[in-house]
Motif scaffolding. Structure first.
Motif, PDB file in Angstrom:
ATOM      1  N   SER A  28      34.604 -81.949 -45.388  1.00  0.00           N
ATOM      2  CA  SER A  28      33.653 -81.799 -46.503  1.00  0.00           C
ATOM      3  C   SER A  28      33.220 -83.183 -46.981  1.00  0.00           C
ATOM      4  O   SER A  28      33.902 -84.187 -46.747  1.00  0.00           O
ATOM      5  CB  SER A  28      34.319 -81.060 -47.663  1.00  0.00           C
ATOM      6  OG  SER A  28      35.243 -81.947 -48.295  1.00  0.00           O
ATOM      7  N   PHE A  29      32.086 -83.223 -47.681  1.00  0.00           N
ATOM      8  CA  PHE A  29      31.573 -84.510 -48.186  1.00  0.00           C
ATOM      9  C   PHE A  29      32.556 -85.097 -49.202  1.00  0.00           C
ATOM     10  O   PHE A  29      32.790 -86.301 -49.231  1.00  0.00           O
ATOM     11  CB  PHE A  29      30.185 -84.311 -48.807  1.00  0.00           C
ATOM     12  CG  PHE A  29      29.477 -85.608 -49.097  1.00  0.00           C
ATOM     13  CD1 PHE A  29      29.012 -86.413 -48.055  1.00  0.00           C
ATOM     14  CD2 PHE A  29      29.284 -86.040 -50.406  1.00  0.00           C
ATOM     15  CE1 PHE A  29      28.366 -87.615 -48.310  1.00  0.00           C
ATOM     16  CE2 PHE A  29      28.637 -87.254 -50.667  1.00  0.00           C
ATOM     17  CZ  PHE A  29      28.168 -88.035 -49.618  1.00  0.00           C
ATOM     18  N   ALA A  30      33.155 -84.227 -50.019  1.00  0.00           N
ATOM     19  CA  ALA A  30      34.122 -84.696 -51.016  1.00  0.00           C
ATOM     20  C   ALA A  30      35.285 -85.419 -50.329  1.00  0.00           C
ATOM     21  O   ALA A  30      35.807 -86.413 -50.846  1.00  0.00           O
ATOM     22  CB  ALA A  30      34.642 -83.519 -51.831  1.00  0.00           C
ATOM     23  N   ASP A  31      35.673 -84.939 -49.141  1.00  0.00           N
ATOM     24  CA  ASP A  31      36.773 -85.590 -48.403  1.00  0.00           C
ATOM     25  C   ASP A  31      36.347 -86.928 -47.821  1.00  0.00           C
ATOM     26  O   ASP A  31      37.069 -87.917 -47.913  1.00  0.00           O
ATOM     27  CB  ASP A  31      37.270 -84.686 -47.250  1.00  0.00           C
ATOM     28  CG  ASP A  31      37.997 -83.452 -47.790  1.00  0.00           C
ATOM     29  OD1 ASP A  31      38.400 -83.497 -48.979  1.00  0.00           O
ATOM     30  OD2 ASP A  31      38.112 -82.454 -47.054  1.00  0.00           O
ATOM     31  N   VAL A  32      35.154 -86.952 -47.194  1.00  0.00           N
ATOM     32  CA  VAL A  32      34.800 -88.186 -46.469  1.00  0.00           C
ATOM     33  C   VAL A  32      34.492 -89.342 -47.426  1.00  0.00           C
ATOM     34  O   VAL A  32      34.736 -90.497 -47.090  1.00  0.00           O
ATOM     35  CB  VAL A  32      33.629 -88.004 -45.452  1.00  0.00           C
ATOM     36  CG1 VAL A  32      33.991 -87.016 -44.381  1.00  0.00           C
ATOM     37  CG2 VAL A  32      32.322 -87.661 -46.123  1.00  0.00           C
ATOM     38  N   ILE A  33      34.008 -89.050 -48.646  1.00  0.00           N
ATOM     39  CA  ILE A  33      33.714 -90.179 -49.545  1.00  0.00           C
ATOM     40  C   ILE A  33      35.001 -90.833 -50.064  1.00  0.00           C
ATOM     41  O   ILE A  33      34.966 -91.960 -50.548  1.00  0.00           O
ATOM     42  CB  ILE A  33      32.765 -89.814 -50.729  1.00  0.00           C
ATOM     43  CG1 ILE A  33      33.325 -88.661 -51.552  1.00  0.00           C
ATOM     44  CG2 ILE A  33      31.363 -89.529 -50.244  1.00  0.00           C
ATOM     45  CD1 ILE A  33      32.495 -88.316 -52.775  1.00  0.00           C
ATOM     46  N   GLN A  34      36.123 -90.109 -49.915  1.00  0.00           N
ATOM     47  CA  GLN A  34      37.410 -90.712 -50.310  1.00  0.00           C
ATOM     48  C   GLN A  34      37.866 -91.764 -49.287  1.00  0.00           C
ATOM     49  O   GLN A  34      38.770 -92.545 -49.545  1.00  0.00           O
ATOM     50  CB  GLN A  34      38.506 -89.631 -50.398  1.00  0.00           C
ATOM     51  CG  GLN A  34      38.260 -88.553 -51.444  1.00  0.00           C
ATOM     52  CD  GLN A  34      38.057 -89.128 -52.843  1.00  0.00           C
ATOM     53  OE1 GLN A  34      38.765 -90.039 -53.248  1.00  0.00           O
ATOM     54  NE2 GLN A  34      37.072 -88.608 -53.570  1.00  0.00           N
ATOM     55  N   MET A  35      37.238 -91.757 -48.109  1.00  0.00           N
ATOM     56  CA  MET A  35      37.715 -92.616 -47.023  1.00  0.00           C
ATOM     57  C   MET A  35      37.113 -94.020 -47.052  1.00  0.00           C
ATOM     58  O   MET A  35      37.438 -94.849 -46.215  1.00  0.00           O
ATOM     59  CB  MET A  35      37.373 -91.965 -45.669  1.00  0.00           C
ATOM     60  CG  MET A  35      38.002 -90.580 -45.524  1.00  0.00           C
ATOM     61  SD  MET A  35      37.259 -89.620 -44.199  1.00  0.00           S
ATOM     62  CE  MET A  35      37.745 -90.556 -42.811  1.00  0.00           C
ATOM     63  N   THR A  36      36.194 -94.281 -47.971  1.00  0.00           N
ATOM     64  CA  THR A  36      35.517 -95.594 -47.974  1.00  0.00           C
ATOM     65  C   THR A  36      35.096 -95.962 -49.398  1.00  0.00           C
ATOM     66  O   THR A  36      34.994 -95.091 -50.264  1.00  0.00           O
ATOM     67  CB  THR A  36      34.263 -95.556 -47.067  1.00  0.00           C
ATOM     68  OG1 THR A  36      33.601 -96.815 -47.142  1.00  0.00           O
ATOM     69  CG2 THR A  36      33.281 -94.471 -47.482  1.00  0.00           C
ATOM     70  N   ASP A  37      34.846 -97.263 -49.614  1.00  0.00           N
ATOM     71  CA  ASP A  37      34.359 -97.688 -50.935  1.00  0.00           C
ATOM     72  C   ASP A  37      32.843 -97.846 -50.937  1.00  0.00           C
ATOM     73  O   ASP A  37      32.265 -98.351 -51.879  1.00  0.00           O
ATOM     74  CB  ASP A  37      35.027 -99.019 -51.338  1.00  0.00           C
ATOM     75  CG  ASP A  37      34.746-100.133 -50.336  1.00  0.00           C
ATOM     76  OD1 ASP A  37      34.181 -99.834 -49.261  1.00  0.00           O
ATOM     77  OD2 ASP A  37      35.093-101.294 -50.612  1.00  0.00           O
ATOM     78  N   ILE A  38      32.197 -97.405 -49.846  1.00  0.00           N
ATOM     79  CA  ILE A  38      30.729 -97.516 -49.764  1.00  0.00           C
ATOM     80  C   ILE A  38      30.100 -96.410 -50.619  1.00  0.00           C
ATOM     81  O   ILE A  38      30.595 -95.286 -50.649  1.00  0.00           O
ATOM     82  CB  ILE A  38      30.276 -97.427 -48.286  1.00  0.00           C
ATOM     83  CG1 ILE A  38      30.772 -98.674 -47.528  1.00  0.00           C
ATOM     84  CG2 ILE A  38      28.770 -97.313 -48.161  1.00  0.00           C
ATOM     85  CD1 ILE A  38      30.579 -98.626 -46.026  1.00  0.00           C
ATOM     86  N   PHE A  39      28.988 -96.723 -51.303  1.00  0.00           N
ATOM     87  CA  PHE A  39      28.305 -95.755 -52.177  1.00  0.00           C
ATOM     88  C   PHE A  39      27.897 -94.487 -51.411  1.00  0.00           C
ATOM     89  O   PHE A  39      27.485 -94.565 -50.248  1.00  0.00           O
ATOM     90  CB  PHE A  39      27.025 -96.378 -52.743  1.00  0.00           C
ATOM     91  CG  PHE A  39      27.236 -97.227 -53.958  1.00  0.00           C
ATOM     92  CD1 PHE A  39      27.500 -96.666 -55.192  1.00  0.00           C
ATOM     93  CD2 PHE A  39      27.142 -98.614 -53.873  1.00  0.00           C
ATOM     94  CE1 PHE A  39      27.677 -97.451 -56.320  1.00  0.00           C
ATOM     95  CE2 PHE A  39      27.319 -99.410 -54.996  1.00  0.00           C
ATOM     96  CZ  PHE A  39      27.588 -98.825 -56.231  1.00  0.00           C
ATOM     97  N   GLU A  40      27.960 -93.347 -52.108  1.00  0.00           N
ATOM     98  CA  GLU A  40      27.621 -92.054 -51.478  1.00  0.00           C
ATOM     99  C   GLU A  40      26.209 -92.070 -50.885  1.00  0.00           C
ATOM    100  O   GLU A  40      25.972 -91.606 -49.779  1.00  0.00           O
ATOM    101  CB  GLU A  40      27.690 -90.902 -52.501  1.00  0.00           C
ATOM    102  CG  GLU A  40      29.059 -90.652 -53.073  1.00  0.00           C
ATOM    103  CD  GLU A  40      29.283 -91.397 -54.405  1.00  0.00           C
ATOM    104  OE1 GLU A  40      28.693 -92.473 -54.570  1.00  0.00           O
ATOM    105  OE2 GLU A  40      30.048 -90.903 -55.249  1.00  0.00           O
ATOM    106  N   GLY A  41      25.267 -92.610 -51.678  1.00  0.00           N
ATOM    107  CA  GLY A  41      23.865 -92.632 -51.215  1.00  0.00           C
ATOM    108  C   GLY A  41      23.702 -93.465 -49.959  1.00  0.00           C
ATOM    109  O   GLY A  41      22.921 -93.124 -49.064  1.00  0.00           O
ATOM    110  N   SER A  42      24.473 -94.558 -49.869  1.00  0.00           N
ATOM    111  CA  SER A  42      24.379 -95.425 -48.680  1.00  0.00           C
ATOM    112  C   SER A  42      24.927 -94.702 -47.454  1.00  0.00           C
ATOM    113  O   SER A  42      24.425 -94.851 -46.345  1.00  0.00           O
ATOM    114  CB  SER A  42      25.150 -96.729 -48.902  1.00  0.00           C
ATOM    115  OG  SER A  42      24.654 -97.387 -50.041  1.00  0.00           O
TER     116      SER A  42
END
Length: 992
Positions: free
Chosen positions: A928-942
């Motif tokens: 899920s998107f909620a999971d993958v954004i936890q894997m990096t400090d890069i902004f969601e939009g980027s």
């Protein structure tokens, strides 16, 4: 064949003669008396020998176009003069460049060109620099004309429509592949043409303009630029047809520019609505800083720092922004856009507004409704993402954030709410100043310096014009307000140049890419070659245009040389030659002596050394300290590979320096009272080392301590009128190198000759000066002449030769320059590094991977924000990444061997970007998107932007695999695409 040069027909400023408006005068201060005449300047570049066949009664003349016929489109407002002149140029069926401020109404001109094409049953293309802008433009034009389509890398809607909105990359691709659509196109609108100076993508505009057939006419829309005429002359030279320039710097809403000193209170009007710089207010502003400095000692211990504002903006900066926004609301100066140069800072500032509420209950309900409708395009699970849930309470209160790292749905939602007046305080980065006209009443700059990848610099006048242009809404505000926050004293001229400076010129960033070379080689017609593109580039045009100026300079210098009458010239010439020889030998010897292992022992505190930078002699200085240099490029003077810095007391210009800059050394002139300052000097800049050492006070901070050294140096120079005694490399430094011993004896022999020459003690100083000037003039003439010979064209030709060599080595073309299978694949890829990815396709790297690994590996080709986190990859990704890096190294080495200016490690690092490999791999496998954004400090939009660009890239790879008959690979790339296209990553734009 001689190239024809376009001639330029000029026309006086066009202005409304309205009896009710009064021209402004120097003494008028009331805003009502401002000159409200929206004037414009019209010029036209015409090819030599061109004769217009237009009916003058209906269309006017080339230099004075008017239109008296039936309009293709009606407007519900009266057109400004620049819009009327532009429409007249369009009706003449001639290309036009419209250069005006954002709020001036350039879109009306573009719409007229579209209406004309519809009237004549022809097609029209509207290009925009960014996908996001293309989506917005599509929506706007679709509401107006209905028959409109969209083509960006990731969306295609109604591709057979009469008006097609697309990114410039898509247009270039169509031109390369000879698309059938172009046969029906009459007009191409290039929006935001000033993007041509973009280092990465500027070349796309240049190539598209070069390839467009001359029967297609162009409309260029640009922010104000200082060389609009030069651009029109290039178009005229290129397509052998007239190109008009319509330029206006009229602002429908005048601006007032205020400065707010951080930590201070109150605003200072520095530029009024008549564009007058208010020096009196500027001086008061400077005084406020001095007072603040005094007050700071007393209040530094109150400890009320707000912890929320991170290092980018100090706690005081945060509370100051809160103060300013509160004041803007109290005075009814909203809506306001607060510009920051950091995305994190935007978010922090917005969060610090928690106590402010700008929306009524009714407005809150509308925001809720719009918000809920907008997130309907997302899956149930994505609607509860923190980035979405955190935004609603802000939006309800009329506060919002806008930057490139936001989720696209949030970014578009903010734009729509802002346009509807439901966002009153918007915290944005400068990207908000591009594209669609979304003005506010007030604009605030939280800083005047920005980091541009190399250094912290003041924003340029072009950038300031673009952002401040968002202030003032036509028809709603009688004036726009700009507030500039500054946190340190600023030079008056720096501020004046920033606010009142001229717009930047458009400078070509043309370069040769393998993609372009291969596409040009594979074009069947062959009349447009890479050589043709180089010769016709704006870059070459600008270079050749500068040549006559160089020629004039040479003529002027040659005149001066003949006038310099130096009698007894042979004597002086001989003497001068001796001195020049001496300088050359000393230079040679110093380059040997200043090697660290030889000179460091003698550079102890107090040693006198002479410093020289290029042609400037900075005179004698005193060594204070020697440091090992941490990295290349530090020190005041250009790095020339020296590993050490010698801190040296040197004579510097008197008076204050620009804030933050170092004191500038200056050669002592008779009677000048300068100051001694410690200046970092690199070893190669030492031109002599003296035998003399003097004592240096332990504390050099007090001016008196440094001035005592200045007096000591001057006293020594008086005592040794022939020059201070220098260290002898052989006798004093005990260097036994035969080459140096020989140099020393040559120098001593020359010294004897010089001292015995009759002119050595000659009183006829003028005679010597006169001849020296003549020698300088002749030297300058030689340099300029070699610059004229050294054509840019040759540089590009050499580069083309070297790049073709690379393509041969890698098997993209054969010995005769015929494009091979590998080259045919590379022709279709312009989103990532085409050489590297075709190498992976042909060396079998992709064959051993499943489609999830393929998507993950391909993500390394997509530009993305650099992550600060350590990358630990799972085995199934680490191996392909290693193969990718090895292949990149091999390609870089081949390019280096073929004489291209490429540093192998830099190439590998800039081409392989593994920051999203894990994220894409897990997303491709169904996370899920909620999971993958936890894997990096890069902004969601980027992340989303990169994923969409990756989809486009994989699509191009699929096309390349299909073109070369690799069915299995084609299926793998298609499956990789499919595995990405779901959820919030590919949610529809709210504009579509």
């Amino acid at each position: 064949m001689e190239e024809e040069t376009p001639t330029l027909g000029k026309r006086k400023p066009v202005a409304e003669t309205d009896a009710t408006t009064q021209p402004s005068s120097e003494h008028q201060t009331s805003s009502k008396k401002r000159n409200l005449t929206p004037s414009c300047v019209h010029e036209v570049a015409v090819p030599t020998g061109y004769a217009s066949t237009k009916d003058e009664t209906a269309h006017g003349t080339l230099s004075d176009p008017v239109y008296n016929g039936e309009m293709a489109k009606r407007y519900n407002f009266e057109l400004d003069p620049f819009q009327r002149v532009s429409v007249a140029c369009l009706e003449r069926n001639e290309s036009v460049l419209v250069s005006a401020h954002t709020s001036a109404g350039k879109t009306a001109v573009a719409e007229y060109a579209i209406a004309m094409a519809f009237r004549e049953k022809q097609r029209v293309i509207y290009t925009s620099p960014l996908k996001a802008l293309s989506n917005q433009k599509y929506r706007e034009l679709h509401q107006e004309f209905q028959d409109v389509g969209l083509m960006t890398g990731d969306v295609t809607l109604s591709p057979n429509a009469s008006c097609l909105v697309m990114t410039t990359e898509i247009l270039r691709g169509m031109l390369y592949r000879g698309s059938e659509i172009l046969k029906e196109v009459a007009w191409v609108v290039f929006d935001e043409i000033h993007y041509m100076k973009d280092r990465e993508r500027g070349v796309v505009w240049e190539e598209s303009i070069i390839f467009l057939p001359p029967e297609i006419k162009m409309v260029f829309l640009s922010a104000t630029m200082s060389n609009a005429t030069e651009f029109a002359e290039w178009i005229c030279h290129l397509h052998k047809q007239p190109c008009h320039v319509v330029y206006t710097d009229f602002r429908p809403t005048p601006l007032q520019h205020y400065v707010f000193p951080v930590g201070g209170s109150g605003l200072y009007l520095v530029v009024d609505e008549n564009e007058r710089f208010r020096e009196d207010n500027f001086m008061k502003l400077q005084d406020s800083f001095s007072k603040q400095k005094v007050g700071e000692g007393n209040k530094s211990s109150n400890g009320k720092a707000s912890g929320r504002i991170a290092k980018a903006g100090s706690a005081a900066g945060g509370s100051d922004i809160y103060k300013i926004v509160k004041m803007i609301m109290e005075r009814k100066f909203q809506p306001v856009i607060v510009f920051s140069f950091s995305r994190r800072e935007c978010e922090q500032h917005a969060m610090s507004m928690s106590k402010l509420d700008f929306n009524t209950q009714e407005e809150k309900e509308i925001v809720d409704q719009v918000f809920n409708n907008a997130i309907l395009c997302l899956n149930e699970e994505d609607r509860s993402l923190p980035a979405i849930e955190l935004m609603l309470p802000l939006l309800q209160r009329g506060v919002a954030v806008h930057h490139s790292g936001l989720l696209p749905v949030i970014k578009e939602l903010v734009e729509l709410l802002f346009q509807e007046g439901l966002v009153k305080a918007l915290f944005a980065t400068e990207t908000f100043a591009m594209g669609l006209n979304m003005p506010a009443k007030t604009v605030v700059f939280t800083a005047v310096k920005k980091w541009d990848g190399d250094s912290h610099r003041y924003i340029g006048s072009g950038e300031y014009i673009q952002m401040s242009g968002r202030a003032g809404r036509r028809g709603k505000d009688d004036r726009g307000i700009c507030i500039i926050m500054i946190d340190e004293k600023m030079e008056m001229n720096t501020l004046r140049d920033m606010v009142l400076g001229k717009p930047a010129p458009l400078v070509s960033t043309f370069r040769l890419s393998y993609y372009s070379i291969l596409n040009l080689m594979s074009r069947a017609e062959g009349q447009i070659t890479a050589e043709y593109v180089i010769r016709n580039s704006f870059h070459q045009f600008q270079y050749e245009k500068a040549l006559p100026d160089i020629g004039l300079k040479v003529t002027k210098l040659e005149k001066e040389a003949t006038m310099l009458d130096a009698s007894g010239e042979t004597d002086v010439a001989a003497y001068h030659t001796l001195k020049l020889e001496m300088v050359q030998l000393e230079k040679k010897m110093m380059s040997e002596i200043t090697r660290p292992e030889r000179v460091l022992y003698y550079l102890c505190t107090g040693r006198l050394i002479k410093v020289r930078e290029g042609g400037t002699d900075w005179g004698w200085g005193v060594v204070v300290n020697v440091l090992k240099k941490p990295s290349a490029g530090s020190g005041m003077l250009p790095s020339r590979g020296a590993g050490y810095i010698v801190d040296t007391l040197l004579h510097c210009s008197p008076g204050p320096t620009e804030s933050g800059s170092r004191p500038r050394p200056c050669p002592p002139r008779p009677g000048e009272k300068g100051e001694m300052h410690v200046v970092p000097v690199q070893l190669p800049l030492i031109s002599a080392v003296s035998k003399i050492r003097i004592s240096v006070p332990p504390d050099l901070r007090p001016l008196e301590a440094r001035q005592s050294i200045l007096l000591a140096v001057q006293e020594l120079q008086n005592r040794f009128p022939e020059g201070l005694p220098k260290l002898n490399p052989v006798k004093d430094m005990k260097i036994e190198d035969p080459e140096i011993i020989d140099l020393v004896s040559q120098i001593e022999g020359l010294e004897r000759k010089l001292h015995s020459h009759p002119l050595h003690k000659s009183e006829d100083v003028n005679q010597i000066k006169c001849f020296q000037r003549k020698a300088e003039v002749n030297h300058e003439i030689q340099q300029l002449k070699s610059k004229m010979r050294d054509s840019q064209l040759q540089k590009f030709r050499d580069e083309l030769k070297n790049r073709s060599r690379v393509l041969k080595r890698l098997g993209h073309i054969d010995a005769d320059g015929m494009v091979q299978l590998k080259g045919r694949a590379a022709c279709l890829i312009d989103t990532g590094d085409e050489l590297l990815v075709t190498e992976l396709m042909f060396n079998g790297t992709f064959n051993d991977l499943d489609h999830h690994q393929v998507a993950s590996l391909a993500s390394c080709f997509i530009p993305v924000d650099k992550s600060n986190e350590q990358i630990h990859l799972r085995t199934e990704l680490a191996k392909p990444l290693h193969q990718l890096q090895e292949t990149a190294r091999k390609i870089a080495e081949i390019q280096h061997e073929c004489k291209l200016d490429i540093k192998v490690d830099e190439y590998v690092e800039s081409t392989v970007r593994p920051y999203l490999m894990d994220v894409i791999y897990c997303w491709s496998k169904g996370a899920s998107f909620a999971d993958v954004i936890q894997m990096t400090d890069i902004f969601e939009g980027s992340i989303i932007r990169s994923a969409r660009r990756l989809d486009e890239f994989l699509n191009q790879l699929r096309g390349a695999a299909q073109a070369v008959g690799e069915v299995k690979l084609e299926e793998k790339f298609a499956a990789a695409c499919e595995s990405l296209r779901r959820g919030i990553m590919f949610a529809n734009s709210l504009y579509l």
